[in-house]
Design a protein around this motif. Structure first.
Motif, PDB file in Angstrom:
ATOM      1  N   ARG A 185       0.816  -1.199   0.000  1.00 34.84           N
ATOM      2  CA  ARG A 185       0.000   0.000   0.000  1.00 34.84           C
ATOM      3  C   ARG A 185       0.855   1.257   0.000  1.00 34.84           C
ATOM      4  O   ARG A 185       0.411   2.331  -0.365  1.00 34.84           O
ATOM      5  CB  ARG A 185      -0.932  -0.008   1.209  1.00 34.84           C
ATOM      6  N   ARG A 186       2.101   1.125   0.491  1.00 32.63           N
ATOM      7  CA  ARG A 186       2.988   2.294   0.496  1.00 32.63           C
ATOM      8  C   ARG A 186       3.999   2.240  -0.645  1.00 32.63           C
ATOM      9  O   ARG A 186       4.960   2.990  -0.665  1.00 32.63           O
ATOM     10  CB  ARG A 186       3.713   2.381   1.835  1.00 32.63           C
ATOM     11  N   SER A 187       3.764   1.325  -1.580  1.00 31.11           N
ATOM     12  CA  SER A 187       4.699   1.179  -2.696  1.00 31.11           C
ATOM     13  C   SER A 187       4.566   2.340  -3.684  1.00 31.11           C
ATOM     14  O   SER A 187       3.555   3.034  -3.716  1.00 31.11           O
ATOM     15  CB  SER A 187       4.406  -0.148  -3.397  1.00 31.11           C
ATOM     16  N   ASN A 188       5.628   2.526  -4.486  1.00 30.19           N
ATOM     17  CA  ASN A 188       5.568   3.566  -5.519  1.00 30.19           C
ATOM     18  C   ASN A 188       4.879   3.073  -6.772  1.00 30.19           C
ATOM     19  O   ASN A 188       4.581   3.866  -7.655  1.00 30.19           O
ATOM     20  CB  ASN A 188       6.989   3.995  -5.907  1.00 30.19           C
ATOM     21  N   MET A 189       4.668   1.766  -6.846  1.00 29.34           N
ATOM     22  CA  MET A 189       4.101   1.226  -8.075  1.00 29.34           C
ATOM     23  C   MET A 189       2.583   1.290  -8.010  1.00 29.34           C
ATOM     24  O   MET A 189       1.959   0.655  -7.161  1.00 29.34           O
ATOM     25  CB  MET A 189       4.561  -0.216  -8.245  1.00 29.34           C
ATOM     26  N   PRO A 190       1.965   2.067  -8.892  1.00 27.22           N
ATOM     27  CA  PRO A 190       0.530   2.339  -8.773  1.00 27.22           C
ATOM     28  C   PRO A 190      -0.327   1.081  -8.832  1.00 27.22           C
ATOM     29  O   PRO A 190      -1.306   0.974  -8.085  1.00 27.22           O
ATOM     30  CB  PRO A 190       0.237   3.268  -9.945  1.00 27.22           C
ATOM     31  N   VAL A 191       0.030   0.123  -9.679  1.00 26.02           N
ATOM     32  CA  VAL A 191      -0.801  -1.072  -9.799  1.00 26.02           C
ATOM     33  C   VAL A 191      -0.806  -1.842  -8.485  1.00 26.02           C
ATOM     34  O   VAL A 191      -1.854  -2.226  -7.962  1.00 26.02           O
ATOM     35  CB  VAL A 191      -0.301  -1.967 -10.942  1.00 26.02           C
ATOM     36  N   ILE A 192       0.391  -2.025  -7.944  1.00 22.51           N
ATOM     37  CA  ILE A 192       0.491  -2.779  -6.693  1.00 22.51           C
ATOM     38  C   ILE A 192      -0.187  -2.026  -5.559  1.00 22.51           C
ATOM     39  O   ILE A 192      -0.913  -2.608  -4.749  1.00 22.51           O
ATOM     40  CB  ILE A 192       1.978  -3.052  -6.367  1.00 22.51           C
ATOM     41  N   ARG A 193       0.025  -0.705  -5.557  1.00 26.89           N
ATOM     42  CA  ARG A 193      -0.589   0.090  -4.500  1.00 26.89           C
ATOM     43  C   ARG A 193      -2.111  -0.025  -4.544  1.00 26.89           C
ATOM     44  O   ARG A 193      -2.763  -0.253  -3.540  1.00 26.89           O
ATOM     45  CB  ARG A 193      -0.162   1.551  -4.619  1.00 26.89           C
ATOM     46  N   SER A 194      -2.679   0.086  -5.741  1.00 23.69           N
ATOM     47  CA  SER A 194      -4.144   0.052  -5.784  1.00 23.69           C
ATOM     48  C   SER A 194      -4.687  -1.346  -5.501  1.00 23.69           C
ATOM     49  O   SER A 194      -5.736  -1.478  -4.864  1.00 23.69           O
ATOM     50  CB  SER A 194      -4.698   0.608  -7.093  1.00 23.69           C
ATOM     51  N   LEU A 195      -3.963  -2.371  -5.938  1.00 25.85           N
ATOM     52  CA  LEU A 195      -4.421  -3.726  -5.614  1.00 25.85           C
ATOM     53  C   LEU A 195      -4.459  -3.922  -4.100  1.00 25.85           C
ATOM     54  O   LEU A 195      -5.441  -4.438  -3.554  1.00 25.85           O
ATOM     55  CB  LEU A 195      -3.488  -4.764  -6.243  1.00 25.85           C
ATOM     56  N   CYS A 196      -3.380  -3.525  -3.439  1.00 25.38           N
ATOM     57  CA  CYS A 196      -3.321  -3.717  -1.981  1.00 25.38           C
ATOM     58  C   CYS A 196      -4.368  -2.870  -1.275  1.00 25.38           C
ATOM     59  O   CYS A 196      -5.050  -3.334  -0.361  1.00 25.38           O
ATOM     60  CB  CYS A 196      -1.926  -3.370  -1.454  1.00 25.38           C
ATOM     61  N   THR A 197      -4.495  -1.607  -1.704  1.00 21.31           N
ATOM     62  CA  THR A 197      -5.501  -0.746  -1.083  1.00 21.31           C
ATOM     63  C   THR A 197      -6.897  -1.341  -1.261  1.00 21.31           C
ATOM     64  O   THR A 197      -7.688  -1.392  -0.325  1.00 21.31           O
ATOM     65  CB  THR A 197      -5.458   0.657  -1.716  1.00 21.31           C
ATOM     66  N   GLY A 198      -7.149  -1.809  -2.482  1.00 27.82           N
ATOM     67  CA  GLY A 198      -8.460  -2.410  -2.756  1.00 27.82           C
ATOM     68  C   GLY A 198      -8.713  -3.604  -1.850  1.00 27.82           C
ATOM     69  O   GLY A 198      -9.779  -3.723  -1.245  1.00 27.82           O
ATOM     70  N   TYR A 199      -7.710  -4.480  -1.741  1.00 30.14           N
ATOM     71  CA  TYR A 199      -7.862  -5.664  -0.901  1.00 30.14           C
ATOM     72  C   TYR A 199      -8.179  -5.252   0.541  1.00 30.14           C
ATOM     73  O   TYR A 199      -9.128  -5.739   1.167  1.00 30.14           O
ATOM     74  CB  TYR A 199      -6.577  -6.483  -0.939  1.00 30.14           C
TER      75      TYR A 199
ATOM     76  N   ALA B  32      16.124   1.020 -13.813  1.00 28.86           N
ATOM     77  CA  ALA B  32      15.278   1.494 -12.712  1.00 28.86           C
ATOM     78  C   ALA B  32      13.868   1.863 -13.170  1.00 28.86           C
ATOM     79  O   ALA B  32      12.931   1.830 -12.377  1.00 28.86           O
ATOM     80  CB  ALA B  32      15.928   2.692 -12.035  1.00 28.86           C
ATOM     81  N   SER B  33      13.727   2.227 -14.448  1.00 27.54           N
ATOM     82  CA  SER B  33      12.383   2.621 -14.856  1.00 27.54           C
ATOM     83  C   SER B  33      11.619   1.431 -15.432  1.00 27.54           C
ATOM     84  O   SER B  33      10.403   1.431 -15.485  1.00 27.54           O
ATOM     85  CB  SER B  33      12.449   3.755 -15.886  1.00 27.54           C
ATOM     86  N   PHE B  34      12.356   0.395 -15.848  1.00 30.18           N
ATOM     87  CA  PHE B  34      11.656  -0.732 -16.457  1.00 30.18           C
ATOM     88  C   PHE B  34      11.223  -1.771 -15.431  1.00 30.18           C
ATOM     89  O   PHE B  34      10.146  -2.336 -15.518  1.00 30.18           O
ATOM     90  CB  PHE B  34      12.546  -1.385 -17.514  1.00 30.18           C
ATOM     91  N   ARG B  35      12.089  -1.994 -14.433  1.00 30.30           N
ATOM     92  CA  ARG B  35      11.793  -3.069 -13.484  1.00 30.30           C
ATOM     93  C   ARG B  35      10.415  -2.920 -12.812  1.00 30.30           C
ATOM     94  O   ARG B  35       9.663  -3.889 -12.761  1.00 30.30           O
ATOM     95  CB  ARG B  35      12.892  -3.197 -12.442  1.00 30.30           C
TER      96      ARG B  35
END
Lengths: 363, 409, 276
Positions: A185-199, B32-35
């Protein structure tokens, strides 16, 4: 007009009106007319309530017997509890195998004692054992079918044993999920963040009872037909999915309390995300969240009583079942008081312990 | 892939295609931007696969068991009775109607529970901070007792141990000849609107509105000019009593109370509060009040002592210190966890199913599910209701928090 | 006494009793009745005897600085004056009103006595202007307009009128403390109590607060300051009081106090503070 006083005035005893029982009473019980009235009213209420209660619960009470007829009509019928105590603790666990449940309880006591005393060595290993091995060991100990232990089906489990097992396993298993979800939920990756927040929001938004229904009715539909979960396992899965969301929020609180400088520091040292998290951030955050984790544990401990709606016999369910026994009709107050007392002792004890931890952390 | 690197890579794939490919992958993995993109892609893929697997299994399982899917069942006749309904309902209504009945019953018990729990919780929370030692002690005993015992146990206690011990209808406890309490519930008289009652009710509302307006106006003038409207409380009393009395007198209204009366084995008429509702309400109120009391205590204690001292040293009276300085600050701390408790109460009302109060879970996720077997649809609809309530409340809460956050640099 | 009472309550800020000149006041003081009379004051926290037989008279317009080591009871003493702390023995009379358990008297006294705290204690949920107008509106029953006008005048005096619509959290410590002074002045108090007003401030902010306090003193406000700012004591105090172990050890005009302290304790204390 300049007065000069070279002799120090020695300290005096305060006037009698300012200290002692009388002053305490005056300040805390009779400070003003309203306060005095309140005190008198409460005192009168207690006078009306407490003596008859003591009379009923202790003086006139019947402690042993084989059915309701043994009990006096003026007092509590604790015979109901004492006669069925075994069942309340072990459920329908076969009597000759109950030593295994005792071993389970003993294990818990030893682990908790080991972890709470300051002087005991090897805390890290004991904690590791408690969080990883303990649920597995307990499961095989109670289920058997291994190393010559007789197999005891889970539908025979029940009572306090089941309550503790559900709460502990639910708690311990949800901890790693919760940490992952919180990091997500605190990740910088939007997909992962929204999945976790949603869960997290999904599970926190629905009542546990619907989760248990879901686990008991829908889980079997979700997996291939050949896979069969047993009822206890289904309940446990539901509890873990549910609890992980709450755990995640607690852990997130801890993560947020870690100053940004810590993240910058481990980045500048060249540590990777996971290295930094595992070695720097999580150890600090987990210390901060211990009280919160303990509080969610208390909530879960109370909530395990809900498993009775899907037909498991935890402490409350088994007492509830005992109340319908024709030999023991009319003892519902005693039954519920006993169940309440057991739950209360556990929850109150744990919450006091958590408060002590909190104070230690704040120092 | 329109990645230029990729294109160039294809052109000079001479020495060993595989080797270059591996190198390239390693480079991308270190990029760093792809991973992050790759990781997110993998996660999405996994989630989608899991979803497809689950849906596939479910379809197969449902087919094998001969359970129909879809929402057609909602229009079928339900064929079972519900002991309490706020809208017209009987066996001939549809399953869809049971959904509505369930939601309304959930909202009813939640609404009442929130009202009473707030009242009791604030009282206990303030009592917990009382300078009277005995009162503070009693409040903390209340809090520590009720929040450390499972709610379900408390519901059972009230339902099976206390309310079940009430007398049979023939030996009811009665207050006058209008209110009765017995095994079957609490029976209250119900006011029936005869002609002319409506204007009286409307005039009551109008009077209350006017009185509130006067109060606001008085305060406004008090702040603006330093002087309030003299005798404002008297005007307010006159408004509150006078308007309804006049309307009553001239409209010739008559109030008829439909009092409950013993007919056969039970009471008929009036408003009946069934014991299931009573027990659930008692338990929810007391359990949640214990938590609210702690929230209130923490909120009031969060206002630093210096704030009270500063206000007092400016000459404000204790009442004004409370209303102008302490409460506005405490409310900011209290409201978010208080809302949380309200949500908990609404979710906890689902325990109704254990004693058969016909709430959403009991009626819809219980009886309707059992009769239709359409677990997926029913559970999904039930969860959606709670989720909608929770999410909309937390949305409001976020907006509120943003608005009241103390401005600091 | 009567000539003060006849004086109309001045709307003009900071200028209460004209400028008769500090030295003249000092000499004429002997016959003047006191604004604050404290006699035989004793206070205990539980068994701990914090204030021991305190006798202190403060004349109108007099500026008193109270110093002493921490825990000597100086804060407690001034907190007793507007009844933030209860005392067990002795009497406190402010402007003819005796401090008793009677809420009416407590209210009267608090209206006449302004207080500035170490931690500012501004109300974080109100703007600077609202902080200043709160008490005039609800205690003095002024109209909002009048209260705001007065508040702006005082905010100008403490040199932060442009911050009027900000919240306390947006201001620096020094600015907050000046607002706190303005807030107290808005009630037109007879006496101002300062409880270590600069102790929570950074050095560069201490100056701006002290300047305001010096100005206030020059305009004739009666002041009781608990502070360790000895420079401030030298410039404005009529009397410096040294307290230790809950009692007044020594009191003298600043020249005498600093050049020729009589008690050993005072000397030791001054040694520590001044060498600092």
């Amino acid at each position: 007009m300049i007065s000069h006083d070279s002799n120090m005035i020695p300290a005096r005893e305060p006037p009698a009106t300012a200290v002692g029982v009388l002053a305490w009473g005056k300040n805390n019980l009779f400070a003003n007319p309203l306060s005095a009235l309140t005190t008198l009213l409460i005192a009168y209420g207690l006078y009306l309530l407490v003596p008859p209660l003591v009379q009923w619960a202790f003086i006139e009470a019947t402690w042993f017997g084989t059915d309701s007829n043994a009990c006096s009509s003026d007092g509590a019928c604790w015979a109901f509890i004492t006669a069925r105590l075994d069942q309340f603790i072990y459920g329908f666990y076969p009597e000759e195998q109950q030593w295994r449940a005792d071993l389970f309880f003993a294990q818990l006591v030893v682990l908790i004692a080991w972890l709470s005393f300051k002087a005991t060595p090897g805390k890290k290993w004991v904690l590791g054992y408690s969080l990883v091995m303990m649920p597995v060991v307990s499961w095989f100990l109670l289920y058997g079918d291994l190393l010559g232990l007789e197999k005891v089906e889970t539908h025979q489990w029940g009572g306090l044993m089941l309550t503790l097992l559900l709460a502990l396993c639910g708690m311990i298993a949800s901890l790693p999920f919760g940490v992952l979800l919180a990091l997500g939920r605190r990740s910088n990756m939007p997909v992962i963040r929204s999945l976790c927040t949603g869960y997290i929001e999904l599970w926190r938004g629905v009542p546990l009872i619907t989760v248990l229904f879901m686990a008991s009715v829908m889980l079997p539909l979700f997996v291939p037909e050949e896979v069969v979960f047993d009822k206890l396992l289904r309940a446990l899965i539901g509890i873990i999915l549910f609890q992980a969301a709450y755990m995640a929020e607690v852990v997130r609180g801890g993560l947020q309390a870690i100053p940004k400088g810590q993240f910058e520091a481990f980045n500048s040292l060249g540590l990777s995300y996971w290295q930094g998290m595992i070695m720097i951030i999580l150890p600090q955050a987990m210390r901060l969240v211990i009280p919160g984790v303990v509080n969610t544990f208390i909530a879960l401990f109370k909530d395990t009583s809900l498993v009775l709606v899907i037909g498991l016999f935890d402490l409350l369910a088994i007492i509830q079942a005992g109340l319908n026994d024709p030999a023991w009709l009319g003892n519902s107050i005693e039954g519920y008081l006993f169940a309440g007392l057991v739950f209360w002792v556990f929850c109150f004890g744990i919450s006091k312990y958590s408060q002590r931890l909190e104070q230690q952390l704040h120092r | 892939m329109s990645d230029p690197e990729h294109v160039s890579h294809k052109r000079n794939a001479k020495p060993s295609f595989l080797e270059n490919m591996l190198k390239e992958m390693l480079r991308l993995w270190r990029d760093a931007s792809f991973r992050p993109l790759l990781m997110q892609g993998i996660v999405v893929l996994l989630v989608v696969m899991l979803g497809v697997w689950v849906i596939n299994n479910t379809m197969n399982n449902l087919e094998h068991r001969g359970i129909s899917t879809g929402f057609d069942f909602l229009s079928q006749e339900a064929g079972f009775g519900i002991i309490q309904s706020l809208v017209a309902y009987d066996e001939s209504h549809s399953y869809g109607r049971t959904f509505v009945v369930g939601i309304l019953n959930t909202l009813l018990v939640s609404g009442l529970g929130i009202f009473f729990a707030t009242l009791l919780g604030f009282l206990v929370g303030v009592a917990r901070l009382s300078s009277n030692w005995l009162l503070a002690r009693m409040a903390s005993v209340f809090i520590e007792t009720f929040r450390n015992i499972p709610l379900l146990l408390q519901i059972f206690f009230w339902y099976f141990a206390v309310l079940a011990a009430l007398p049979h209808p023939r030996q009811s406890y009665a207050l006058g000849d209008t209110i009765f309490l017995n095994l079957r519930g609490l029976f209250l008289p119900k006011p029936i609107i005869e002609q002319g009652l409506l204007p009286v009710l409307v005039s009551c509302l109008v009077a209350i509105g006017l009185a509130l307006l006067l109060r606001a106006r008085n305060r406004q003038r008090r702040v603006a000019t330093g002087k309030g409207i003299s005798g404002a409380p008297w005007y307010m009393a006159a408004l509150l009593i006078g308007i309804p009395a006049l309307v009553w007198h001239f409209s010739g209204a008559s109030l008829v109370l439909d009092t409950p009366a013993l007919k056969g084995f039970n009471f008929r008429g009036g408003i009946a509060i069934i014991p299931e509702l009573g027990a659930l309400l008692l338990a929810l109120t007391i359990y949640t009040a214990a938590f609210i009391a702690e929230v209130v205590r923490a909120g009031i204690e969060s206002v630093q002592k210096g704030q009270k001292e500063a206000a007092a040293s400016l000459g404000l009276k204790p009442g004004k210190v409370l209303t102008l300085v302490v409460i506005p600050q405490a409310m900011k701390v209290i409201i978010p966890p208080l809302t949380n408790q309200y949500l908990n109460l609404a979710k906890n009302s689902s325990l109704a199913t254990a004693i058969g109060y016909p709430d959403l879970v009991s009626v819809f996720a219980g009886t309707t599910l059992n009769q239709t077997g359409q677990a997926v649809e029913v559970i999904a609809m039930t969860m959606a209701v709670y989720l909608t309530i929770s999410l909309s409340v937390s949305l409001l809460m976020n907006i509120y928090n943003r608005r009241v956050a103390l401005i600091e640099r | 006494m009567s000539d003060y009472l006849d004086e109309p309550r001045l709307q003009k800020p900071l200028a209460k009793s004209g400028q008769p000149g500090v030295t003249i006041q000092r000499e004429a003081a002997v016959e003047q009745a006191s604004l604050i009379e404290i006699s035989g004051l004793n206070k205990w926290y539980g068994q701990f005897h914090v204030l021991r037989d305190i006798n202190l008279n403060v004349r109108k317009g007099e500026k008193i600085v109270i110093c002493g080591p921490s825990g000597s009871g100086k804060s407690t003493l001034i907190r007793c004056i507007n009844c933030l702390e209860e005392h067990q023995e002795g009497s406190i009379v402010v402007d003819g009103t005796r401090l008793t358990n009677d809420l009416k008297n407590i209210e009267t006294i608090r209206r006449e006595v302004g207080m500035v705290f170490q931690q500012f204690n501004l109300f974080p949920h109100l703007t600077i202007l609202e902080n200043c107008t709160l008490a005039p509106i609800w205690v003095r029953k002024q109209s909002r307009k009048a209260a705001e006008k007065l508040a702006m005048e005082y905010l100008e005096r403490v040199r932060i009128p442009d911050q009027a619509n900000k919240y306390p959290g947006q201001l620096s410590g020094g600015q907050q403390q000046r607002v706190a002074i303005a807030r107290s002045l808005c009630m037109n108090p007879e006496v101002m109590l300062f409880d270590e007003p600069t102790s929570a401030l950074d050095p560069e902010m201490i100056k701006e607060v002290l300047e305001v306090m010096v100005e206030l003193a020059q305009e004739g406000m009666t002041m009781l300051c608990v502070t360790h700012e000895m420079g401030f004591a030298r410039t404005v105090a009529d009397r410096v009081i040294f307290m230790d172990e809950g009692q007044i050890i020594e009191q003298a005009p600043p020249e005498a106090f600093f050049s020729n302290p009589r008690s050993e304790r005072t000397r030791r204390f001054l040694g520590q503070v001044l060498n600092h």
